[in-house]
Write an enzyme that holds these catalytic residues in place. Structure first.
Site, short mmCIF file in Angstrom:
data_model
loop_
_atom_site.label_atom_id
_atom_site.label_comp_id
_atom_site.label_asym_id
_atom_site.label_seq_id
_atom_site.Cartn_x
_atom_site.Cartn_y
_atom_site.Cartn_z
N HIS A 49 -39.39 -12.57 16.11
CA HIS A 49 -39.35 -11.36 16.93
C HIS A 49 -38.78 -11.61 18.32
O HIS A 49 -38.34 -10.67 18.97
CB HIS A 49 -40.75 -10.77 17.05
CG HIS A 49 -41.27 -10.20 15.78
ND1 HIS A 49 -40.66 -9.16 15.11
CD2 HIS A 49 -42.35 -10.52 15.02
CE1 HIS A 49 -41.33 -8.87 14.01
NE2 HIS A 49 -42.36 -9.68 13.93
N GLU A 154 -49.17 -11.39 5.16
CA GLU A 154 -48.99 -10.17 5.95
C GLU A 154 -48.92 -8.91 5.09
O GLU A 154 -48.47 -7.87 5.55
CB GLU A 154 -47.71 -10.29 6.80
CG GLU A 154 -47.74 -11.49 7.74
CD GLU A 154 -46.54 -11.55 8.65
OE1 GLU A 154 -46.60 -10.95 9.74
OE2 GLU A 154 -45.53 -12.18 8.26
N ASP A 180 -49.31 -6.81 10.93
CA ASP A 180 -48.48 -6.37 9.81
C ASP A 180 -49.32 -6.08 8.58
O ASP A 180 -49.02 -5.15 7.82
CB ASP A 180 -47.42 -7.42 9.50
CG ASP A 180 -46.23 -7.34 10.45
OD1 ASP A 180 -46.12 -6.35 11.18
OD2 ASP A 180 -45.40 -8.27 10.45
#
Length: 263
Positions: A49, A154, A180
């Protein structure tokens, strides 16, 4: 032999917590020593990210070795070169996001360790060995033992398959990406939902069964940290440079603003 010990992995093997700091905004090697001084065991260098490029992640990783804090990089995908480029340049561990099944877990684990354990290519001199000249067979053995492979759970599918994922040779830890996971369960941000506790219970049980280390990310309040550590989680992503800077910065700004004299 001149191997730099993987401090976080040693903590985990001793049954202790390994506390990590997310690196998302920092761009200088000083973050390694700062993290060590602050009491962190490892850096979660975010290549999924964050906008960190491989070179910056490598520089921070190599500096971390000297500081005594373990550099672990979260990569953006399963291709073997995502992991090998960072491991060849200082990282002592890799975090792979969105691992949903045993086949994916085996693929990524194989990319992180040299034969006969995995399929990683030997790339030459390594910072983890102090750039010393070590016979390649011995170098492979030493580095394999000090590399931490983390797969992120996730999704509900990942939770369902936690037992088979934890059984994969070469995987060391299963880290739940709680944000997530909650999104995929349709309960974003609802960390107190019973389904979150159930997911942690299943993943922790799978880790205990197969001798792997359970991890957590996305849960940062004191209550949630205490609860899940009490359940047995060891590999802790406890916050990030961004969140800590915003918290401390906001508090400092408010403090100083409170001294402002008003007419």
């Amino acid at each position: 032999m001149p191997i730099v010990p993987n401090h976080a992995l040693r903590q985990l093997r001793a049954g202790k917590l390994a506390i990590g700091l997310g690196v998302n905004q920092a761009r200088t090697v000083g973050i390694a020593t700062m993290a060590k001084t602050a009491g962190f065991d490892w850096l979660f260098i975010d290549g999924e990210h964050g906008s960190l490029d491989a070179d910056t992640a490598a520089q921070i990783s190599t500096a971390s070795l000297a500081a005594g804090v373990t550099p672990i990089v979260r990569v953006a995908g399963f291709e073997h070169w995502h992991a090998s480029r960072l491991l060849d340049n200082g990282a002592q561990g890799i975090v792979f996001p969105h691992v949903d099944d045993a086949a994916s877990a085996k693929r990524v684990a194989d990319a992180c360790r040299y034969p006969p354990v995995g399929k990683r290519s030997m790339g030459g001199a390594l910072a983890q060995l102090g750039f010393a000249s070590v016979p390649v067979g011995e170098a492979a053995r030493l580095v394999n033992e000090e590399t931490l492979v983390v797969v992120m759970i996730e999704s509900p599918q990942g939770v369902q398959n936690a037992d088979e994922i934890a059984a994969v040779k070469g995987v060391d830890a299963l880290l739940i990406g709680t944000n997530d996971l909650c999104f995929e369960m349709g309960i974003p941000g609802q960390f107190n939902d019973p389904r979150v506790k159930d997911a942690y219970t299943k993943v922790i049980a799978a880790c205990r069964k197969h001798g792997k280390f359970p991890g957590m990310g996305g849960l940062y309040t004191a209550e949630l940290l205490e609860r899940h550590i009490g359940m047995g989680v060891q590999l802790i992503l406890s916050g990030s440079d961004f969140s800590l800077l915003m918290q401390a910065g906001t508090a400092r700004g408010s403090l100083v603003r409170g001294f402002e004299k008003r007419a």
